[in-house]
Design a protein around this motif. Structure first.
Motif, PDB file in Angstrom:
ATOM      1  N   ASN A  67       0.828  -1.206   0.000  1.00  0.00           N
ATOM      2  CA  ASN A  67       0.000   0.000   0.000  1.00  0.00           C
ATOM      3  C   ASN A  67       0.862   1.256   0.000  1.00  0.00           C
ATOM      4  O   ASN A  67       2.032   1.224   0.391  1.00  0.00           O
ATOM      5  CB  ASN A  67      -0.911   0.011   1.229  1.00  0.00           C
ATOM      6  CG  ASN A  67      -1.719  -1.267   1.350  1.00  0.00           C
ATOM      7  OD1 ASN A  67      -2.635  -1.507   0.591  1.00  0.00           O
ATOM      8  ND2 ASN A  67      -1.350  -2.111   2.308  1.00  0.00           N
ATOM      9  N   GLN A  68       0.266   2.369  -0.412  1.00  0.00           N
ATOM     10  CA  GLN A  68       0.981   3.632  -0.510  1.00  0.00           C
ATOM     11  C   GLN A  68       0.145   4.759   0.086  1.00  0.00           C
ATOM     12  O   GLN A  68      -1.080   4.780  -0.046  1.00  0.00           O
ATOM     13  CB  GLN A  68       1.290   3.951  -1.980  1.00  0.00           C
ATOM     14  CG  GLN A  68       2.027   5.259  -2.195  1.00  0.00           C
ATOM     15  CD  GLN A  68       2.333   5.514  -3.661  1.00  0.00           C
ATOM     16  OE1 GLN A  68       1.867   4.792  -4.538  1.00  0.00           O
ATOM     17  NE2 GLN A  68       3.123   6.534  -3.935  1.00  0.00           N
ATOM     18  N   ARG A  69       0.816   5.701   0.745  1.00  0.00           N
ATOM     19  CA  ARG A  69       0.134   6.885   1.262  1.00  0.00           C
ATOM     20  C   ARG A  69      -0.251   7.817   0.116  1.00  0.00           C
ATOM     21  O   ARG A  69       0.498   7.982  -0.843  1.00  0.00           O
ATOM     22  CB  ARG A  69       1.046   7.635   2.239  1.00  0.00           C
ATOM     23  CG  ARG A  69       0.451   8.959   2.742  1.00  0.00           C
ATOM     24  CD  ARG A  69       1.407   9.694   3.663  1.00  0.00           C
ATOM     25  NE  ARG A  69       1.610   8.965   4.896  1.00  0.00           N
ATOM     26  CZ  ARG A  69       0.768   8.983   5.925  1.00  0.00           C
ATOM     27  NH1 ARG A  69      -0.343   9.699   5.861  1.00  0.00           N
ATOM     28  NH2 ARG A  69       1.030   8.290   7.014  1.00  0.00           N
ATOM     29  N   LEU A  70      -1.419   8.425   0.244  1.00  0.00           N
ATOM     30  CA  LEU A  70      -1.866   9.458  -0.686  1.00  0.00           C
ATOM     31  C   LEU A  70      -2.051  10.766   0.082  1.00  0.00           C
ATOM     32  O   LEU A  70      -2.067  10.773   1.314  1.00  0.00           O
ATOM     33  CB  LEU A  70      -3.178   9.038  -1.342  1.00  0.00           C
ATOM     34  CG  LEU A  70      -3.090   7.837  -2.294  1.00  0.00           C
ATOM     35  CD1 LEU A  70      -4.464   7.481  -2.811  1.00  0.00           C
ATOM     36  CD2 LEU A  70      -2.141   8.116  -3.449  1.00  0.00           C
ATOM     37  N   PRO A  71      -2.196  11.872  -0.624  1.00  0.00           N
ATOM     38  CA  PRO A  71      -2.379  13.157   0.070  1.00  0.00           C
ATOM     39  C   PRO A  71      -3.557  13.117   1.033  1.00  0.00           C
ATOM     40  O   PRO A  71      -4.552  12.429   0.799  1.00  0.00           O
ATOM     41  CB  PRO A  71      -2.629  14.135  -1.082  1.00  0.00           C
ATOM     42  CG  PRO A  71      -1.938  13.515  -2.252  1.00  0.00           C
ATOM     43  CD  PRO A  71      -2.110  12.033  -2.079  1.00  0.00           C
ATOM     44  N   ARG A  72      -3.439  13.852   2.121  1.00  0.00           N
ATOM     45  CA  ARG A  72      -4.453  13.860   3.172  1.00  0.00           C
ATOM     46  C   ARG A  72      -5.834  14.179   2.603  1.00  0.00           C
ATOM     47  O   ARG A  72      -6.003  15.091   1.806  1.00  0.00           O
ATOM     48  CB  ARG A  72      -4.086  14.881   4.247  1.00  0.00           C
ATOM     49  CG  ARG A  72      -5.070  14.920   5.421  1.00  0.00           C
ATOM     50  CD  ARG A  72      -4.527  15.789   6.540  1.00  0.00           C
ATOM     51  NE  ARG A  72      -3.308  15.216   7.098  1.00  0.00           N
ATOM     52  CZ  ARG A  72      -3.296  14.257   8.019  1.00  0.00           C
ATOM     53  NH1 ARG A  72      -4.438  13.757   8.471  1.00  0.00           N
ATOM     54  NH2 ARG A  72      -2.156  13.789   8.488  1.00  0.00           N
ATOM     55  N   GLY A  73      -6.808  13.383   3.034  1.00  0.00           N
ATOM     56  CA  GLY A  73      -8.179  13.600   2.606  1.00  0.00           C
ATOM     57  C   GLY A  73      -8.542  12.932   1.297  1.00  0.00           C
ATOM     58  O   GLY A  73      -9.707  12.915   0.905  1.00  0.00           O
ATOM     59  N   THR A  74      -7.554  12.360   0.606  1.00  0.00           N
ATOM     60  CA  THR A  74      -7.833  11.707  -0.672  1.00  0.00           C
ATOM     61  C   THR A  74      -8.593  10.409  -0.448  1.00  0.00           C
ATOM     62  O   THR A  74      -8.258   9.623   0.432  1.00  0.00           O
ATOM     63  CB  THR A  74      -6.520  11.398  -1.413  1.00  0.00           C
ATOM     64  OG1 THR A  74      -5.811  12.617  -1.600  1.00  0.00           O
ATOM     65  CG2 THR A  74      -6.798  10.750  -2.765  1.00  0.00           C
ATOM     66  N   ARG A  75      -9.615  10.176  -1.242  1.00  0.00           N
ATOM     67  CA  ARG A  75     -10.379   8.928  -1.173  1.00  0.00           C
ATOM     68  C   ARG A  75     -10.412   8.314  -2.572  1.00  0.00           C
ATOM     69  O   ARG A  75     -11.343   8.536  -3.339  1.00  0.00           O
ATOM     70  CB  ARG A  75     -11.799   9.177  -0.667  1.00  0.00           C
ATOM     71  CG  ARG A  75     -11.854   9.623   0.788  1.00  0.00           C
ATOM     72  CD  ARG A  75     -13.293   9.830   1.236  1.00  0.00           C
ATOM     73  NE  ARG A  75     -13.367  10.201   2.632  1.00  0.00           N
ATOM     74  CZ  ARG A  75     -13.419   9.345   3.637  1.00  0.00           C
ATOM     75  NH1 ARG A  75     -13.387   8.047   3.378  1.00  0.00           N
ATOM     76  NH2 ARG A  75     -13.489   9.749   4.884  1.00  0.00           N
ATOM     77  N   PRO A  76      -9.384   7.543  -2.928  1.00  0.00           N
ATOM     78  CA  PRO A  76      -9.272   7.060  -4.303  1.00  0.00           C
ATOM     79  C   PRO A  76     -10.071   5.798  -4.591  1.00  0.00           C
ATOM     80  O   PRO A  76     -10.076   5.318  -5.708  1.00  0.00           O
ATOM     81  CB  PRO A  76      -7.774   6.757  -4.416  1.00  0.00           C
ATOM     82  CG  PRO A  76      -7.424   6.285  -3.033  1.00  0.00           C
ATOM     83  CD  PRO A  76      -8.274   7.118  -2.096  1.00  0.00           C
TER      84      PRO A  76
END
Length: 353
Positions: free
Chosen positions: A265-274
Motif C-alpha cells: 500500500n501507498q500513502r496518498l495526500p491527506r483527505g484523498t479517497r481514491p
C-alpha cells in the motif's frame, strides 16, 4: 572464543528511508510446511523460488517475508524428524522436540533456574534455527540483490568455537565437521524481524482462518478487522509512505492454521479517497466497508485460495458463507481435496516518489 552477532531487531518498522528515486516492493505470501524441514538445504530451497528471480530488478528492491517465517526451521534434521512427521497438534510436536533436546534443555534449566520448560526448549533450538534462518536469507539477499526482511523467534545470539559448546549445543547431523555453534547471549526470547540490508517492514501472522469471524463470540469478519492494520495505518501516522504486509499461509499442525492476503500500500495526500468499485479488496468486503479509511492506495493485493463471488446476485453474508465453507475445506483434517490448498503468492509493485 565467542563473538557477538550484530543483528537488527525490529518490532514495528514500516517507515522506508527513501534514498533512491524508485523502489521495487515485493511481499511473499509463503505457504509453509514442515515437509521442507528435512535438511538445511531443503529448508533453503523452499524460499529460493523461481518467481523471485523472474521479478528481480535493477532498481533498489525491498523483499519482505512474513512473521515467524523461521518457525519451521525448528524441525530440521534427525532431531526434528518425529515432531515434523507426527499427525497432531503443535503442542505434541514441541513435546516431541523436547525429547530430542533433553540434554540442552537440562543445561539451560540449570543455568537459568527460573525459566519455563518452553523457554528452555526455545533456547535449545538456537543453533539449528539461527543457522538455517541466517544462511537462507543472507544468501537470498546476495543472490537477488535485494534488501530482505524476514522474521523468526529466538534469543540474542552469539557464535562460539569452543569445542565443549559445539559438543553440547551443536547439531549432531553436522558432526564432526561443525566448527562453530550459535548459542543464546541471554535467556530472553524475542519475536524479531531481521533486515539483511538497510530498509524494512513489519510482517504479519494471522493464526486462524482468514474467511471467518474473528471468534465464535464476535461477528467481526476477519479481513475487515485487518483493515485497521495495513490500511488504516496511514491515518494513524504521518511519516509512513508505504506498507508491505506479507501473510504466511498453510496448515502446520492440527491446531495451527495460518492464512491471509498479502498487500502493498501507498500513502496518498491527506483527505484523498481514491477507492472505486474496481479496487482490490480483501475477500468478503465491499467498498462500503472501507469508505471510512482514506489516504491510502492498494498497489498490490494477493489472491486468496478462491475468488470472492462478487458481481453476482449474492448478498455479502451469502458470499461470506461460501468463503467460510471453503476455509473449512482448507483446514486440517477436512478430508477435502482442497485441504491445505492455500494460496502461495508473490506480489510486487514499482514505486516512485
Amino acid at each position: 572464543m565467542k563473538k557477538m552477532l550484530l543483528n537488527v531487531y525490529l518490532f514495528c518498522f514500516w517507515l522506508l528511508p527513501l534514498t533512491a528515486d524508485s523502489l521495487r516492493l515485493i511481499a511473499v505470501g509463503h505457504r509453509q510446511s514442515t515437509e521442507a524441514s528435512l535438511t538445511y538445504t531443503t529448508w533453503f530451497n523452499q524460499f529460493n523460488r523461481t518467481d523471485l528471480y523472474q521479478i528481480r530488478s535493477h532498481e533498489p528492491t525491498l523483499l519482505v517475508f512474513g512473521e515467524l517465517t523461521g518457525l519451521t526451521s525448528a524441525f530440521i534434521g534427525t532431531r526434528g524428524q518425529d515432531a515434523r512427521t507426527q499427525l497432531g497438534t503443535i503442542e505434541n510436536a514441541f513435546s516431541l522436540l523436547a525429547k530430542s533436546y533433553e540434554k540442552q534443555i537440562s543445561s539451560y534449566l540449570n543455568k537459568y533456574p527460573n525459566i519455563s520448560l518452553t523457554t528452555a526448549l526455545e533456547l535449545s533450538l538456537s543453533d539449528v534455527m539461527w543457522r538455517a534462518f541466517n544462511q537462507t536469507f543472507s544468501s537470498l539477499a546476495r543472490s537477488l540483490n535485494a534488501t530482505i526482511v524476514s522474521a523468526t523467534f529466538g534469543p540474542r545470539i552469539i557464535s562460539s568455537t569452543d569445542p565443549k559448546d559445539i559438543e553440547l549445543y551443536g547439531d549432531p547431523d553436522l558432526c564432526p565437521n561443525q566448527t562453530e555453534v550459535y548459542i543464546p547471549l541471554t535467556k530472553e526470547i524475542y519475536n524479531t524481524a531481521h533486515v539483511y540490508a538497510s530498509n524494512g517492514s513489519l510482517p504479519s501472522f494471522n493464526t486462524q482462518m482468514w474467511a471467518a469471524n474473528i471468534s465464535a463470540s464476535e461477528s467481526i469478519w476477519q479481513p475487515l478487522d485487518w483493515t485497521n492494520g495495513p490500511l488504516a495505518l496511514f491515518q494513524k501516522t504521518k511519516n509512513i509512505q508505504f506498507s508491505i504486509n506479507p501473510m504466511v499461509t498453510g496448515n502446520l499442525f492440527d491446531d495451527m492454521i495460518v492464512d491471509g492476503q498479502s498487500t502493498i500500500n501507498q500513502r496518498l495526500p491527506r483527505g484523498t479517497r481514491p477507492l472505486n468499485e474496481t479496487d482490490d479488496l480483501y475477500i468478503g468486503l465491499d467498498l462500503v466497508d472501507v469508505q471510512y479509511i482514506s489516504e491510502f492506495k492498494t498497489l498490490a493485493l494477493a489472491r486468496w485460495a478462491r475468488d470472492d463471488p462478487r458481481g453476482g446476485n449474492l448478498t455479502k453474508q451469502e458470499r461470506r458463507l461460501l468463503l467460510h465453507q471453503y476455509a473449512l475445506e482448507l483446514a486440517p483434517n477436512s478430508k477435502s481435496k482442497n485441504e491445505n490448498n492455500y494460496a502461495d503468492t508473490v506480489i510486487w509493485s514499482d514505486v516512485t516518489y
